[in-house]
Each structure stands twice: as structure tokens, then as C-alpha cells.
Design a protein around this motif. Structure first.
Motif, PDB file in Angstrom:
ATOM      1  N   UNK A   4      -2.473  -0.191   9.356  1.00  0.00           N
ATOM      2  CA  UNK A   4      -2.196   1.126   8.855  1.00  0.00           C
ATOM      3  C   UNK A   4      -1.367   0.689   7.599  1.00  0.00           C
ATOM      4  N   UNK A   5      -0.071   0.541   8.320  1.00  0.00           N
ATOM      5  CA  UNK A   5       0.944   0.357   7.243  1.00  0.00           C
ATOM      6  C   UNK A   5       0.860  -0.627   6.539  1.00  0.00           C
ATOM      7  N   UNK A   6       0.661  -1.664   6.636  1.00  0.00           N
ATOM      8  CA  UNK A   6       0.829  -2.612   6.121  1.00  0.00           C
ATOM      9  C   UNK A   6      -0.707  -2.513   5.552  1.00  0.00           C
ATOM     10  N   UNK A   7      -1.657  -2.022   5.384  1.00  0.00           N
ATOM     11  CA  UNK A   7      -2.304  -1.941   4.441  1.00  0.00           C
ATOM     12  C   UNK A   7      -2.645  -1.037   3.435  1.00  0.00           C
ATOM     13  N   UNK A   8      -1.383  -0.535   3.946  1.00  0.00           N
ATOM     14  CA  UNK A   8      -1.493   0.838   2.358  1.00  0.00           C
ATOM     15  C   UNK A   8      -0.165  -0.913   1.272  1.00  0.00           C
ATOM     16  N   UNK A   9      -0.032  -1.248   1.328  1.00  0.00           N
ATOM     17  CA  UNK A   9       0.958  -1.900   0.759  1.00  0.00           C
ATOM     18  C   UNK A   9      -0.096  -2.998  -0.166  1.00  0.00           C
ATOM     19  N   UNK A  10      -1.122  -3.191   0.844  1.00  0.00           N
ATOM     20  CA  UNK A  10      -1.994  -5.184   0.123  1.00  0.00           C
ATOM     21  C   UNK A  10      -2.788  -4.798  -0.720  1.00  0.00           C
ATOM     22  N   UNK A  11      -3.374  -4.302  -1.578  1.00  0.00           N
ATOM     23  CA  UNK A  11      -3.601  -3.707  -2.343  1.00  0.00           C
ATOM     24  C   UNK A  11      -3.359  -3.122  -3.546  1.00  0.00           C
ATOM     25  N   UNK A  12      -1.736  -2.174  -3.197  1.00  0.00           N
ATOM     26  CA  UNK A  12      -0.870  -1.808  -4.395  1.00  0.00           C
ATOM     27  C   UNK A  12      -0.685  -2.390  -5.890  1.00  0.00           C
TER      28      UNK A  12
END
Length: 408
Positions: A164-172
Motif C-alpha cells: 500500500x505504501x509503495x503504491x501511494x507514490x507509484x503514480x504520483x
């Protein structure tokens, strides 16, 4: 706006879940990789709000083109000053930056250039500006937001939390790029840059002199003796919470403080008959709670807290008509102007001009109402130049119209 039928679940980071950085050597590798990366860097931080006393970060996530993603554990790597130096000239992309900047600053990370995707969404008129909805509506990806309120101080962090944490910056950064184009095409990019600069320049106000007065439900306490109980219990709870690094509400809920202030129990039995005092954490300090109530009971009249007085700002708007009808009419006129302009420019009224600035301006306007004096006053109140440029003429015109009609 993305068609709902094309929404794609974002389930895994492109390069998989990165390992958590927990030592100086691994952090140095991340610093080198991100220094060699290109373009803006996406940053996010996870705290343990509602669980811990402090607002510190318990995980920091980053992503940059050429460097991939990184997850840093600040409990093992509490100094990010080298990363900060390596990215000094890099634009940092955050969502709701004001929430994360304080905890990042504690780690020595101070962005100089900012792009706030939530603030950009507000200026562009998106109705729902949470990260999940922005990613879905702008990019067509669905983020799972189930762990946003988790206790990120827990160790070890579960794999699904790290995903979840990694996905929060995945497409930012991708979100930033699209919003940047929309801001530019709508003529709002300059406005956004002023807003981002304001967020970076913001400094927290000095701590409140009586923070206990913010106890939820304190308005129910009418007696000075009851207020003394609130003050004693709040202060004692704050000490316990700080020492244990627990959110104060987990030591003793506000409802317990207010109930005790209303009932003024004299014995341990009477205290435990108040439901909020039956929790495990509250029962641990029953003797101390009762002693605090006893201190409040025996305080001399001269040492009892007084009802709160109005601060340096204007009173609540619903009291203006009774306190100062002329100011109430000024406020209504200014609010109507700001609301119309906000609708015209497709953004919330509070982003077009801060409500506090509108209240203060109309409660105590300049002695001479003209565009120059109104501009100066709005500037004093923290309004940005783009906000002043949009609002000063119509607001001044509305206030002058009231004067001309003899309504003020």
C-alpha cells in the motif's frame, strides 16, 4: 475525467515491493540512486495518528524516474539530511503537503520546490481531492486505501501495508504531470505556484496558552470548578500520553474528562461508575485521576480558570448581527462576492480567499475603503497576490456600494 468502465486496479508496484531501508549503508545507496534520477521526486510519509502522541513519520516513501521506489524506516534512519541535500534542486511532489512537511522536517528533509497534487486538484475544481479519487479520476487507476489509518509504528510492518505504501507514490509523478498541464491550460499554473510557495513558507503558530480548552465537549461544562477539573485531568493525561508516546485519547478519552467535570466524583467507586473510566488504560491511573479531581475541588476561587475569552480575531459569524449589524452586512456582501468568483473559477471558496481573511477584513476594515487599502489589508492577512488580484476590485466595490446606500 476518466470513464468508470476503464478504471484499472493498481495492485502491485512496477518493480515489486522495495525492501525497507533500515541502515546507513542502504540509505546511502538510496541517496546516490535518487541523486542520479531525473525529474520530480514523489514523496509520502506514514504516521501513527490516533495511536501515538507524536506526529513523527514511521515510514517515508519515495519514487523518482531512474531510481525507482524506496521505503525508508525513520526509526532506524532518523536523519535524511543527506537525501535532502541530494534533492535540493528537485521538485518534490506531495499530496496534501501540509500534513507531511512537519514530520519530514523533523527528519531533516526540507523541500525547496513543491507540487501539491491535492491543492492542484482544489484549484482545478475537482470535487473529491483525496489521493485515491484523484488517481482514479485523473489517471484511471484504483488505489486501495484500506491502511491509511493503520498504526504505522507497529513492527514489523506487514507486507500488504508495505505494498500500500509503495503504491501511494507509484503514480504520483504521473498525476502531477497531468495536473500541471491542466493548470497551465486553464491559466491557473501561476496561482498554483503561489499556493505551493505559501505552503513551504508556512510556520506553525505558537502553542496555545490553554490547550486544555480544546477538549471535545467542554462546552457542556458550565461551572468554573468543572473547568478546573478539565484542566487538571487534561494536564495529567497529557503527561502520561507524552511519557508513553500514546495518543492522549488512548490514555483517557475526552468524554471521560468532560463526564468527570460534570459529575465531580469523590470516590474511586463513583469514578468507575463513569463508563469511559472503565477502559484498561483509564483504570491504570484511577488513583491519579481521582487525586486530580480532588485538587480541582480544593482550589481557591482565585485560582479557578475563567471562561474562555474571545481571542484576537472576530467573534463567530453567527453572533455578528447582534454584536455589530454593520459588520454583519459587510461580511454577507464580501462572502457573496467571493462565492460568485469561486463558482466562476471552479474552485472552493476557501481556496479563492481564506474565510478567516474575509472575516477579519469585514470585522475591522480600513478606515478608508478603496482598492489600495483593501489590497494592503488582505496582504497583511496572508492572501496571495493572485487572490488579491481576483477579489480586491469586486470586494471593494461591494463594500463601497453598502456605504453609498447608507447601510453601513
Amino acid at each position: 475525467m476518466t470513464d468508470e468502465t476503464t478504471i484499472v486496479p493498481l495492485l502491485e508496484p512496477r518493480e515489486g515491493i522495495p525492501p525497507v531501508i533500515e541502515d546507513a549503508a542502504a540509505l546511502a545507496h538510496v541517496v546516490r540512486a535518487f541523486a542520479e534520477g531525473t525529474g520530480p521526486v514523489a514523496v509520502d510519509a506514514e504516521r501513527a495518528s490516533g495511536y501515538r502522541y507524536s506526529g513523527r513519520a514511521y515510514l517515508v516513501q519515495l519514487r523518482r524516474s531512474g531510481a525507482g521506489s524506496a521505503l525508508i524506516d525513520p526509526t532506524h534512519c532518523p536523519d535524511l539530511s543527506e537525501l535532502d541535500a541530494a534533492l535540493a534542486d528537485t521538485e518534490v511532489v506531495l499530496h496534501a503537503a501540509s500534513q507531511d512537511l512537519p514530520c519530514l522536517a523533523e527528519l531533516g528533509f526540507h523541500p525547496r520546490k513543491l507540487f501539491d497534487t491535492e491543492l492542484a486538484g482544489r484549484l482545478l475544481g475537482y470535487e473529491r481531492v483525496g489521493l485515491g479519487m484523484m488517481v482514479e479520476n485523473v489517471l484511471g487507476f484504483k488505489l486501495e486505501k484500506g491502511h491509511s489509518a493503520a498504526d504505522w509504528s507497529a513492527r514489523p510492518l506487514p507486507e500488504d501495508w508495505l505494498r500500500y505504501a509503495a503504491l501511494d507514490v507509484e503514480v504520483l509523478v504521473e498525476l502531477r504531470d497531468v495536473l500541471h498541464e491542466e493548470l497551465e491550460s486553464s491559466g491557473k499554473l501561476g496561482w498554483a505556484r503561489e499556493e505551493f510557495a505559501s505552503v513551504l513558507a508556512y510556520r506553525s503558530p505558537a502553542p496555545r496558552s490553554d490547550p486544555w480548552r480544546r477538549t471535545s465537549g467542554i462546552h457542556k461544562v458550565r461551572s468554573l470548578r468543572g473547568l478546573a477539573v478539565v484542566r487538571e485531568l487534561w494536564t495529567l493525561r497529557d503527561g502520561f500520553a507524552s511519557e508513553a508516546d500514546l495518543a492522549p485519547g488512548r490514555v483517557l478519552p475526552d468524554s471521560a474528562i468532560v463526564a468527570a467535570a460534570l459529575e465531580l466524583p469523590r470516590t474511586t467507586k463513583a469514578l468507575t461508575e463513569i463508563p469511559p473510566f472503565t477502559g484498561r488504560s483509564a483504570r491504570r491511573h484511577l488513583r491519579e485521576w481521582l487525586a486530580a479531581i480532588g485538587r480541582a475541588r480544593t482550589l481557591p476561587e482565585s485560582e479557578l480558570p475563567q471562561p474562555s475569552t474571545q481571542g484576537d480575531g472576530p467573534p463567530p459569524a453567527n453572533r455578528w448581527m447582534d454584536r455589530d449589524p454593520i459588520a454583519a452586512r459587510r461580511l454577507a456582501a464580501a462572502r457573496a462576492v467571493v462565492a460568485a468568483l469561486a463558482d466562476e473559477h471552479h474552485m472552493p471558496t476557501e481556496n479563492l480567499l481564506q474565510p478567516d481573511a474575509v472575516r477579519r477584513l469585514t470585522w475591522e476594515p480600513p478606515s478608508l475603503i478603496e482598492e489600495e487599502t483593501i489590497s494592503a489589508r488582505l496582504r497583511e492577512l496572508g492572501a496571495r497576490e493572485w487572490q488579491i488580484g481576483l477579489t480586491v476590485h469586486p470586494v471593494t466595490k461591494a463594500l463601497i456600494r453598502l456605504e453609498t446606500k447608507g447601510e453601513i
